[in-house]
Motif scaffolding. Sequence first.
Motif, PDB file in Angstrom:
ATOM      1  N   VAL A 183      14.003   7.114  77.119  1.00 59.34           N
ATOM      2  CA  VAL A 183      14.306   5.859  76.421  1.00 59.34           C
ATOM      3  C   VAL A 183      13.310   5.623  75.287  1.00 59.34           C
ATOM      4  N   GLY A 184      12.044   5.895  75.568  1.00 65.19           N
ATOM      5  CA  GLY A 184      10.995   5.670  74.581  1.00 65.19           C
ATOM      6  C   GLY A 184      11.113   6.541  73.347  1.00 65.19           C
ATOM      7  N   PHE A 185      11.662   7.732  73.509  1.00 62.98           N
ATOM      8  CA  PHE A 185      11.799   8.658  72.370  1.00 62.98           C
ATOM      9  C   PHE A 185      13.210   8.660  71.780  1.00 62.98           C
ATOM     10  N   ASN A 187      13.734   8.143  68.027  1.00 64.98           N
ATOM     11  CA  ASN A 187      12.921   8.949  67.118  1.00 64.98           C
ATOM     12  C   ASN A 187      13.650  10.244  66.771  1.00 64.98           C
ATOM     13  N   PRO A 188      14.173  10.361  65.555  1.00 66.81           N
ATOM     14  CA  PRO A 188      14.939  11.561  65.181  1.00 66.81           C
ATOM     15  C   PRO A 188      14.091  12.814  65.053  1.00 66.81           C
ATOM     16  N   LYS A 189      12.773  12.673  65.081  1.00 60.78           N
ATOM     17  CA  LYS A 189      11.887  13.827  64.925  1.00 60.78           C
ATOM     18  C   LYS A 189      11.490  14.443  66.266  1.00 60.78           C
ATOM     19  N   THR A 226       8.949  18.140  78.576  1.00 66.51           N
ATOM     20  CA  THR A 226       8.610  18.699  77.279  1.00 66.51           C
ATOM     21  C   THR A 226       9.396  18.020  76.173  1.00 66.51           C
ATOM     22  N   ILE A 227       8.782  17.951  75.006  1.00 66.29           N
ATOM     23  CA  ILE A 227       9.479  17.499  73.803  1.00 66.29           C
ATOM     24  C   ILE A 227       9.432  18.627  72.785  1.00 66.29           C
ATOM     25  N   VAL A 253       2.893   9.162  70.471  1.00 65.95           N
ATOM     26  CA  VAL A 253       3.714  10.268  69.975  1.00 65.95           C
ATOM     27  C   VAL A 253       4.652   9.794  68.875  1.00 65.95           C
ATOM     28  N   ASN A 254       5.284   8.645  69.091  1.00 68.11           N
ATOM     29  CA  ASN A 254       6.195   8.109  68.071  1.00 68.11           C
ATOM     30  C   ASN A 254       5.456   7.801  66.769  1.00 68.11           C
TER      31      ASN A 254
END
Length: 376
Positions: free
Chosen positions: A267-269, A272-274, A292-293, A369-370
Motif C-alpha cells: 500500500v505504501g509503495f 510510486n511509479p518508480k 523486495t522492490i 524509500v518514497n
Amino acid sequence: MKIEFYKHNLNSEDKREVSKVLNSLFLTTGEWVSKFEKAFAKFLNLPHVVGVTSCTEALYLSLKNLGVGPGDEVVTTPLSFISTANAVEYCGAKPIFVDVEPETGNIDVDLVEKSISKKTKALLVVHLYGQLCDMKKISKIAKKHRIKVIEDAAHCIEGSRDGVRVGELGDLACFSFYATKNITSGEGGAISCHNIKTYEWLKKARLHGMSKDAAERYSKKYKHWDMEFLGFKMNMNNIQAALLINQLKRIEKLRRVKERIAKLYKVGFSGNPKIKIPSVMPNAKHARLLFTIWVDPKKRDNLLHSLQDLGIGVAVNFRPVHLLKYYRQRYGYKTGDFPVAERIGASTISLPFYPKLRKKEVNYIIKTVNRLTSSG
C-alpha cells in the motif's frame, strides 16, 4: 532511526529446549533431530525428512542421490543464491541456466523444455522470495522427459500454489535454516523425499555412509557399524534441532504477521511509479521470506547506500549467478545472456522484513524509500 535488516524470532522456549540438549548425553544427531524430522515431515505433509547441516549440503546430497555427475546437466535458474548452481558444480555436472519470469523472478517454465538435452539429469527449481514456481507444469515437463525434480525451497517452507504444497510434486525438496530464514538454527538444512529407499540412503549419506549413527551405536549395548558406501559429513545435530522444534509450532503465526507487513509495504509503495514489487500469483500462498522492490538499475546502488546512511538495513537478493566471476570465466557467460534475470538482479533491493518490525519502523522505511526514489 536504526532499523536492522533482520532480527530472529528465537524466544525463551527455544532457549530452554537447547538447555535440555546441553544437559543431555548426546549433542550430536540423536533424539531431538529425530523429533524435528518427524515434526517437519508432518508440517509439510510429506513422508520423510532428513536433517542436514545446510541447504547447500541438502542440494548436493539430493543431486548425488539422483546420480548426477560429470557429463550431466542440471537445468536451473540464474536468479538465486550461488549455492543452487554451486551444488551442481560440486557434482562435476554443468548448471544449464534458464531465464526467469519478469513478474516473479521464478524460472520461466515456458523456456525450460528448450534447455533439456540428452545430458539433462534433473530440473533444479528455486521458489524465489517465498513463492512457489508453477510446479504442475514443471512436473509435467519432467515426466515427459523422464527426469527428476529437486525443489530449492530455502525461501519457501510455508508456500503453496494451485493447491500444491512445497515438496509435493518434486522428487526431493531442500530447505534452509540459515540465520535469516523464517525458522533458524543459525546454520542448518533439511531434505524431504517420498521414496523410502531415498530416505534411507540420505540418512546414511549424511554421515559417511555409516550403517548406524552415534545414538544407535551407544544408546544400549554397543553395536558394530559398517561403511556401506562413501558418504559425507553433513548431519544435523541435536542443538540445531532443539532450536527449530518449537519455532516450527509458531511458523504460521509469524508468517501471518509478515503478510500484514507486506500489505503495509504494498500500500505504501502503490502510488510510486518508480517502484515495482514482484507479483504474487493467483491461488498462491506466499511464504514471505523476503520483501523486495525493483527500482531503476542505474540508481539502485546509490539508493542502497542512502538507505544505509539513514539507518535502514538492506540487502540484494540476488545478483545473477552467471555474471559472477567464477561462472563468467568457466563458461564464458556475458551480459545479455539472461536479460530478465539481469534486469531484476540490477534493480532489486530487499527491505527489512521480520515479525519484530514495528509499524512505525515500516512507515519510516516506506516514507524514506518514497522520498529517495522521488527525488532521484
